[in-house]
Scaffold this motif. Structure first.
Motif, PDB file in Angstrom:
ATOM      1  N   THR A   3       0.896  -1.365   0.166  1.00 41.09           N
ATOM      2  CA  THR A   3      -0.071  -0.096  -0.039  1.00 41.09           C
ATOM      3  C   THR A   3       0.900   1.223  -0.096  1.00 41.09           C
ATOM      4  N   ILE A   4       0.287   2.365  -0.290  1.00 37.48           N
ATOM      5  CA  ILE A   4       0.950   3.621  -0.198  1.00 37.48           C
ATOM      6  C   ILE A   4       1.414   4.043   1.008  1.00 37.48           C
ATOM      7  N   SER A   5       0.539   3.635   2.137  1.00 37.67           N
ATOM      8  CA  SER A   5       1.172   4.010   3.516  1.00 37.67           C
ATOM      9  C   SER A   5       2.451   3.199   3.818  1.00 37.67           C
ATOM     10  N   GLU A   6       2.336   1.710   3.347  1.00 36.76           N
ATOM     11  CA  GLU A   6       3.408   0.959   3.714  1.00 36.76           C
ATOM     12  C   GLU A   6       4.783   1.553   3.002  1.00 36.76           C
ATOM     13  N   LEU A   7       4.390   1.902   1.874  1.00 40.07           N
ATOM     14  CA  LEU A   7       5.788   2.639   1.271  1.00 40.07           C
ATOM     15  C   LEU A   7       6.295   3.862   1.888  1.00 40.07           C
ATOM     16  N   LEU A   8       5.332   4.764   2.168  1.00 39.70           N
ATOM     17  CA  LEU A   8       5.461   5.834   2.950  1.00 39.70           C
ATOM     18  C   LEU A   8       6.208   5.924   4.084  1.00 39.70           C
ATOM     19  N   GLU A   9       5.801   4.706   4.957  1.00 39.21           N
ATOM     20  CA  GLU A   9       6.446   4.538   6.011  1.00 39.21           C
ATOM     21  C   GLU A   9       7.913   4.158   5.843  1.00 39.21           C
ATOM     22  N   LYS A  10       8.067   3.234   4.898  1.00 37.39           N
ATOM     23  CA  LYS A  10       9.767   3.003   4.671  1.00 37.39           C
ATOM     24  C   LYS A  10      10.480   4.054   4.090  1.00 37.39           C
ATOM     25  N   ALA A  11       9.899   5.002   3.328  1.00 42.62           N
ATOM     26  CA  ALA A  11      10.285   6.180   2.646  1.00 42.62           C
ATOM     27  C   ALA A  11      10.643   7.033   4.008  1.00 42.62           C
ATOM     28  N   ALA A  12       9.752   7.417   4.614  1.00 46.79           N
ATOM     29  CA  ALA A  12       9.785   8.378   5.960  1.00 46.79           C
ATOM     30  C   ALA A  12      10.946   7.731   6.872  1.00 46.79           C
ATOM     31  N   ALA A  13      11.209   6.715   6.978  1.00 45.71           N
ATOM     32  CA  ALA A  13      12.207   5.965   7.881  1.00 45.71           C
ATOM     33  C   ALA A  13      13.685   6.518   7.292  1.00 45.71           C
ATOM     34  N   ARG A  14      13.509   6.354   6.082  1.00 47.41           N
ATOM     35  CA  ARG A  14      15.102   6.824   5.364  1.00 47.41           C
ATOM     36  C   ARG A  14      15.015   8.240   5.390  1.00 47.41           C
ATOM     37  N   ALA A  15      13.924   9.102   5.235  1.00 49.08           N
ATOM     38  CA  ALA A  15      14.004  10.521   4.957  1.00 49.08           C
ATOM     39  C   ALA A  15      14.296  11.382   6.282  1.00 49.08           C
ATOM     40  N   VAL A  16      13.582  10.796   7.394  1.00 56.22           N
ATOM     41  CA  VAL A  16      13.709  11.498   8.593  1.00 56.22           C
ATOM     42  C   VAL A  16      15.242  11.616   9.043  1.00 56.22           C
ATOM     43  N   PRO A  17      15.867  10.616   9.116  1.00 56.55           N
ATOM     44  CA  PRO A  17      17.361  10.689   9.404  1.00 56.55           C
ATOM     45  C   PRO A  17      18.124  11.939   8.578  1.00 56.55           C
ATOM     46  N   VAL A  18      17.886  11.949   7.423  1.00 54.74           N
ATOM     47  CA  VAL A  18      18.480  12.937   6.592  1.00 54.74           C
ATOM     48  C   VAL A  18      18.018  14.317   7.038  1.00 54.74           C
ATOM     49  N   VAL A  19      17.001  14.635   7.278  1.00 56.45           N
ATOM     50  CA  VAL A  19      16.641  15.891   7.787  1.00 56.45           C
ATOM     51  C   VAL A  19      17.092  16.304   9.184  1.00 56.45           C
ATOM     52  N   ALA A  88      -2.405   9.333   7.226  1.00 52.54           N
ATOM     53  CA  ALA A  88      -3.519   9.640   6.161  1.00 52.54           C
ATOM     54  C   ALA A  88      -3.767   8.718   5.083  1.00 52.54           C
ATOM     55  N   TRP A  89      -2.745   8.216   4.352  1.00 48.92           N
ATOM     56  CA  TRP A  89      -2.614   7.283   3.595  1.00 48.92           C
ATOM     57  C   TRP A  89      -3.116   5.958   3.686  1.00 48.92           C
ATOM     58  N   ALA A  90      -2.836   5.756   5.234  1.00 46.19           N
ATOM     59  CA  ALA A  90      -3.557   4.394   5.792  1.00 46.19           C
ATOM     60  C   ALA A  90      -4.756   4.382   5.929  1.00 46.19           C
ATOM     61  N   GLU A  91      -5.727   5.554   6.056  1.00 44.07           N
ATOM     62  CA  GLU A  91      -7.130   5.584   6.343  1.00 44.07           C
ATOM     63  C   GLU A  91      -7.721   4.736   5.243  1.00 44.07           C
ATOM     64  N   PRO A  92      -8.795   3.958   5.455  1.00 40.09           N
ATOM     65  CA  PRO A  92      -9.599   3.323   4.588  1.00 40.09           C
ATOM     66  C   PRO A  92     -10.200   4.277   3.689  1.00 40.09           C
ATOM     67  N   GLY A  93      -9.888   3.831   2.260  1.00 35.66           N
ATOM     68  CA  GLY A  93     -10.612   4.463   0.954  1.00 35.66           C
ATOM     69  C   GLY A  93      -9.458   5.626   0.471  1.00 35.66           C
ATOM     70  N   ALA A  94      -8.405   5.763   1.289  1.00 40.07           N
ATOM     71  CA  ALA A  94      -7.304   6.808   0.546  1.00 40.07           C
ATOM     72  C   ALA A  94      -6.672   6.398  -0.589  1.00 40.07           C
ATOM     73  N   GLU A  95      -6.666   5.166  -0.946  1.00 39.36           N
ATOM     74  CA  GLU A  95      -6.042   4.904  -2.444  1.00 39.36           C
ATOM     75  C   GLU A  95      -7.263   4.537  -3.348  1.00 39.36           C
ATOM     76  N   GLU A  96      -8.110   4.710  -3.063  1.00 42.55           N
ATOM     77  CA  GLU A  96      -9.682   4.827  -3.796  1.00 42.55           C
ATOM     78  C   GLU A  96     -10.161   5.895  -4.494  1.00 42.55           C
ATOM     79  N   GLY A  97     -10.516   5.680  -5.795  1.00 44.16           N
ATOM     80  CA  GLY A  97     -11.221   6.789  -6.516  1.00 44.16           C
ATOM     81  C   GLY A  97     -10.045   7.767  -6.934  1.00 44.16           C
ATOM     82  N   GLU A  98     -10.503   9.192  -6.744  1.00 44.85           N
ATOM     83  CA  GLU A  98      -9.628  10.281  -7.071  1.00 44.85           C
ATOM     84  C   GLU A  98      -9.163  10.961  -5.966  1.00 44.85           C
TER      85      GLU A  98
END
Length: 190
Positions: A3-19, A88-98
């Motif tokens: 899911t987008i939230s799973e991928l964002l969690e992984k991306a954030a885990a790498r971005a936060v230490p950089v910031v 926000a991206w883990a909420e039900p329906g976040a990846e559905e529709g537009e």
């Protein structure tokens, strides 16, 4: 498929230490995004994170902000903001529709923010002399999506022309190149 939230969690885990690792003395340094110095790129990334959180909830974003938010405990706020984005991206329906007012499939919009978070973390790391290795699952999720979005992103002046790569380039080098970045970019004089 993650899911987008799973991928964002992984991306954030790498971005936060950089910031967290950006020294105040480097905020005026140039970045691979020639129109942004480190401070401006951080402000842009905060704006993106906030607006894509709104898009996940099917709200209407406002990308016109120009406020300098790199003040006070901005590193801690970045941790909090990325956590809110993942939620926000883990909420039900976040990846559905537009997604919100973008008239695009929500998952495509989610891949856009995943790309921003990952590629801009690399930009910030390169600009400030830090190492950055994205999560392999994030790269796998990003590569086909960004390649598909690239022609429209170039028309909108969001991506530069693709950077030419030698055979044998890594998947992440291909991700960077499709956005118009030179994977070998280094700050001038460093």
């Amino acid at each position: 498929m993650k899911t987008i939230s799973e991928l964002l969690e992984k991306a954030a885990a790498r971005a936060v230490p950089v910031v967290r690792g950006i020294p105040d003395g480097r905020l005026a340094d140039g970045t691979p995004c020639s129109e942004y110095d480190v401070r401006a790129l951080l402000n842009h990334l905060f704006l993106v994170i906030d607006n894509f959180r709104i898009l996940a909830a099917k709200g209407t974003p406002d990308f016109s902000g120009t406020e300098d938010v790199v003040t006070g405990d901005w590193r801690g706020r970045f941790d909090d903001e990325t956590a809110q984005l993942v939620k926000a991206w883990a909420e039900p329906g976040a990846e559905e529709g537009e997604a919100g007012g973008m008239s695009m499939p929500a998952r495509t919009v989610g891949l856009m923010v995943l790309g921003d978070l990952t590629v801009h973390a690399w930009d910030l790391a390169r600009a400030t002399g830090q190492d950055f290795v994205p999560d392999p699952a994030v790269v796998t999720g990003l590569e086909p999506g960004l390649a598909a979005m690239a022609p429209q992103a170039r028309e909108m002046k969001v991506f530069g022309e693709p950077f030419p790569l030698a055979p044998g380039a890594t998947a992440f080098e291909r991700v960077l190149a499709v956005t118009g970045r030179d994977p070998g970019w280094r700050p001038a004089g460093r």
